[in-house]
Design an enzyme around this catalytic site. Structure first.
Site, short mmCIF file in Angstrom:
data_model
loop_
_atom_site.label_atom_id
_atom_site.label_comp_id
_atom_site.label_asym_id
_atom_site.label_seq_id
_atom_site.Cartn_x
_atom_site.Cartn_y
_atom_site.Cartn_z
N THR A 1 0.14 4.62 1.07
CA THR A 1 0.07 5.42 2.28
C THR A 1 0.43 4.58 3.50
OG1 THR A 1 -1.71 6.70 1.27
CG2 THR A 1 -1.40 6.94 3.64
N ASP B 1 -1.72 -0.71 6.51
CA ASP B 1 -1.89 -0.16 7.85
C ASP B 1 -3.31 0.28 8.15
OD1 ASP B 1 -2.02 2.01 6.14
OD2 ASP B 1 -0.99 3.37 7.53
N ASP C 1 0.86 -1.18 0.00
CA ASP C 1 0.00 0.00 0.00
C ASP C 1 0.90 1.23 0.00
OD1 ASP C 1 -2.27 1.56 0.17
OD2 ASP C 1 -2.28 1.55 2.35
#
Length: 799
Positions: free
Chosen positions: A304, A542, A302
């Site tokens: 971000t 996250d 991912d």
């Protein structure tokens, strides 16, 4: 520790909490690292292998020959080393789990604070928000636009809206909104006792490596029992009245057939892996995760929180044509104030625009979700009329081709994050919301790329691991970030344009490296698509939008600062959020798996030649050539010490399926060669019946020389490709045996006699012939099965 203003329901008092603790109504869960200390001690002492060795030790000691009982030290070594390493791994896991576990907010005496999961008691009020895991079962007493994802429990893909009075189950997690529930089931009564606690269990289950080793051990056990019984019968029939000699011969035949070191080294290697990674703030929640990362060939990252820092900074506000900048800033203050659980973007905006004065009454709210890409609130405006403000992705809220959408795309292509704020046609809680959006401004946010991201991505590329950057952000922005890292190439693809048919979707995912505007369910589908093409997939993330993909990936890797739900389902948690830790995790996994496979060749070879030698002795009905001490010293420098050192060496080769087959390709033929040549040597040098103890000892010594020379060459082959220290290891083993056979003290101590030059020449010649045949097997294996035949590792490379 954070607090909030006094709510309507203040929760339990300190006295009520104490009463429930006294009654045992506490959220007690199994140990995070699985077995207790007592269980670890029992599991390492009372093993099948230790039991076999203990019985043989008692029999040998009953003969009065203490030196032949030296193999009994293996019982102590196996137990102590196993206990120490697993306790060290347990302490590492326990200390890291305390840092990495979810800390729910519990409301007591009117104040909400963070507590450990085990501190929850029955009837506690637990507050939840986006990304929070529901850690115990309960009934909602407050719900503010709350949506809960129960897919991990029910398989239902869509989040469930929840109202006060609804039940929430542990193991689910909050997608949007906020709420508070009363704990109705805690400890073993709640689903969390099975799901959350099990997620961090110290285990060796579902591992191809351990499954392969167990398969080998089962076969060995079936061979050991009949051959062992036949050996006992033959040796007793030959010994006559000398029962001591019969027992020593029997022990000499059976002890080397027990692969006592293979299981020990496997457990030690895994435990050391946990400890080493723990020093890098990496929590291994499931032990097979170390093996999993060694096999990974695609990493889905991912953007971000993985390639970029979690936090953002406010860049600038760009009002649309005809918009009032002050009015927009006022609306942003109201939006930030109405969001009880702001995400990183909203927190950056709130820091820049400040707090509202006064706050507008809120008629409705729509929390942000990764699926719809926007959030908003319907307020009572200053003029008393309702007004709906929304904020989110420009390419979702603005019409295609609109000037503000084109401007947002241009800004995003430079790697900045862009949000659109505007007024909506419908109230935000309307089923058709937001409807037509009148753009008021673009908000530009700065993303900070992690300084170690480029180096980490370059490492994966160099190791032959594919990279897929999967993000919910604008595709142009994601593409700009990956291009700036200089590793991932190609045009970023908007996931909304991907084919809907499974085959076309899988092909697109397999052939493309960068994706933007990916929904949580598309992330999950991408993982499945890559797996369908034969890839072993690791997924990093996250946020709450990563949970489903993390759960389905072969290896889920969560950031320590991420949502508690992601940490709960991931197999590895990077507690310090350092993406750069992943190469060390991969290297540790490859070291553990590659080296265990390497030393398994040594142990399997020993078991094969020991069983074959015992079988041949039974078939020819001759006395067994060796005493237990002979077998003990054979294992010292051809297996024991070298195997331990080789298990700790660097190893960068990606793990491949087929562990058992590869071990058998070398272990079986090498074991047969050593066993047959050792027995042939014994037949050639065996003295006639009644020749006396000296002649028998000379024959045993010559036969042992053959076995040691051939077995040492197995070590020389297994150690390849060579580094200087591996060459030194093989030479040191050979020199150690040269010393044992030539020094009078060790000759006497280990019951050796090299006085028969003809017999020794026969043994050494047969051993060298065995070494040549083993070398031929190594070459043939490489040619037949396309396995690498590398003698030397280049300087600077891992072996």
């Amino acid at each position: 520790m954070t607090t909030q203003t006094r709510p309507a329901d203040p929760g339990l008092t300190a006295q009520q909490v104490a009463e429930r603790v006294a009654r045992g109504q506490r959220n007690d869960l199994p140990p995070r690292s699985g077995r207790s200390t007592a269980e670890i001690v029992r599991a390492n002492v009372f093993t099948r292998i230790n039991a076999i060795l203990a019985v043989l030790l008692v029999l040998v000691l009953s003969t009065g020959s203490w030196i032949n009982g030296a193999f009994g030290l293996l019982i102590i070594a196996n137990s102590v080393i196993g206990i120490v390493q697993e306790l060290r791994a347990k302490r590492t896991l326990d200390s890291l789990a305390v840092v990495g576990e979810a800390r729910p907010r519990i409301r007591r005496d009117g104040v909400a604070r963070e507590y450990g999961r085990e501190e929850i008691v029955l009837d506690d009020l637990v507050e939840v928000g986006p990304g929070d895991q529901v850690v115990v079962d309960g009934e909602l007493i407050e719900a503010d636009y709350l949506e809960v994802d129960e897919s991990l429990l029910t398989g239902e893909a869509d989040p469930e809206p929840k109202q006060a009075g609804d039940e929430v189950m542990s193991g689910s997690f909050v997608v949007s909104g906020s709420g508070c529930f009363r704990a109705t089931k805690v400890g073993g009564a709640s689903y969390a006792a099975q799901l959350t606690a099990e997620a961090a269990r110290f285990s060796l289950v579902r591992s191809e490596l351990t499954k392969g080793i167990n398969s080998i051990l089962r076969v060995i056990t079936w061979v050991l029992v009949p051959v062992g019984l036949a050996t006992v019968w033959v040796q007793l029939s030959h010994a006559g009245e000398d029962w001591r000699r019969a027992i020593l011969a029997m022990a000499g035949a059976l002890v080397p057939m027990v692969p006592e070191g293979l299981v020990l080294l496997t457990a030690v290697a895994f435990a050391l892996g946990v400890i080493r990674l723990g020093r890098r703030n990496c929590l291994v929640q499931e032990l097979p995760a170390i093996e999993g990362l060694a096999r990974v060939d695609v990493v889905c990252a991912d953007k971000t929180g993985t390639l970029t820092e979690n936090g953002m900074t406010f860049g600038e506000l760009r009002p649309a044509a005809g918009a009032d900048e002050d009015a927009v800033r006022t609306a942003l203050r109201q939006l930030a104030a109405s969001d009880p659980r702001p995400n990183a973007s909203m927190r950056a905006i709130a820091e820049a625009v400040g707090a509202p004065d006064p706050a507008w009454p809120v008629l409705a709210k729509a929390p942000f979700t990764s699926a719809k890409k926007w959030s908003g609130s319907t307020f009572v405006g200053p003029d008393g009329a309702p007004v709906s403000w929304v904020i989110g992705a420009p390419d979702v809220l603005a019409e295609q081709g609109e000037s503000v959408a084109s401007e947002a795309e241009r800004i995003a292509s430079s790697g900045l994050r862009v949000l659109l704020v505007g007024t909506a046609q419908h109230p935000v809680d309307d089923p058709d919301a937001p409807g037509a959006v009148t753009a008021q401004a673009l908000i530009v946010l700065n993303q900070l790329i992690r300084p170690d991201a480029a180096e980490t991505l370059a490492y994966f590329t160099g190791q032959g691991v594919g990279l897929k950057v999967i993000s919910g952000d604008n595709a142009a922005s994601v593409g700009a970030v990956t291009r700036s890292l200089g590793v991932v190439s190609g045009t970023a693809v908007d996931a909304r344009t991907l084919p809907e048919d499974p085959e076309g979707f899988a092909s697109a995912v397999n052939d493309t490296d960068v994706f933007g505007r990916v929904t949580p369910h598309q992330k999950r589908a991408m993982v499945a698509a890559l797996q369908s093409r034969g890839h072993v997939v690791a997924m990093t993330g996250d946020g709450v939008n990563d949970v489903l993909a993390l759960k389905d990936a072969d290896l889920g890797v969560a950031m320590g600062s991420g949502a508690s739900a992601t940490r709960a389902v991931a197999k590895i948690v990077l507690l310090d959020d350092r993406f750069a830790t992943l190469p060390h995790v991969v290297a540790e996994g490859r070291r553990v798996i590659g080296n265990i496979e390497r030393v398994a060749n040594l142990f399997l070879t020993k078991t094969i030649y020991s069983a074959l030698l015992a079988l041949l002795v039974v078939l020819w009905r001759v006395p067994f050539p060796f005493l237990p001490i002979h077998i003990t010293i054979t294992g010292w420098f051809t297996i024991g010490i070298p195997a331990f050192l080789l298990s700790l060496a660097p190893n960068s080769e990606r793990a491949r399926p087929g562990f058992v087959q590869r071990v058998l390709r070398l272990g079986v033929p090498a074991g047969v060669i050593v066993g047959v040549l050792t027995f042939v040597t014994y037949l050639l040098v065996m003295p006639p019946s009644g020749a006396g103890e000296v002649a028998m000892r000379q024959a045993s010594t010559a036969t042992l020389a053959c076995m040691i020379v051939a077995a040492t060459w197995v070590l020389a082959v297994v150690a390849r490709p060579y580094r200087w220290w591996k060459v030194a290891l093989v030479l040191a083993s050979a020199l150690a045996y040269l010393l044992i056979f030539s020094w009078p003290f060790t000759q006497s101590l280990f019951l050796l006699d090299v006085g028969n030059a003809a017999a020794m020449s026969t043994g050494l010649f047969a051993g060298l012939a065995g070494a040549a045949l083993i070398e031929l097997v190594w070459w043939a294996r490489g040619a037949l099965f396309a396995e690498p035949r590398v003698f030397w590792t280049p300087r600077g490379a891992d072996a």
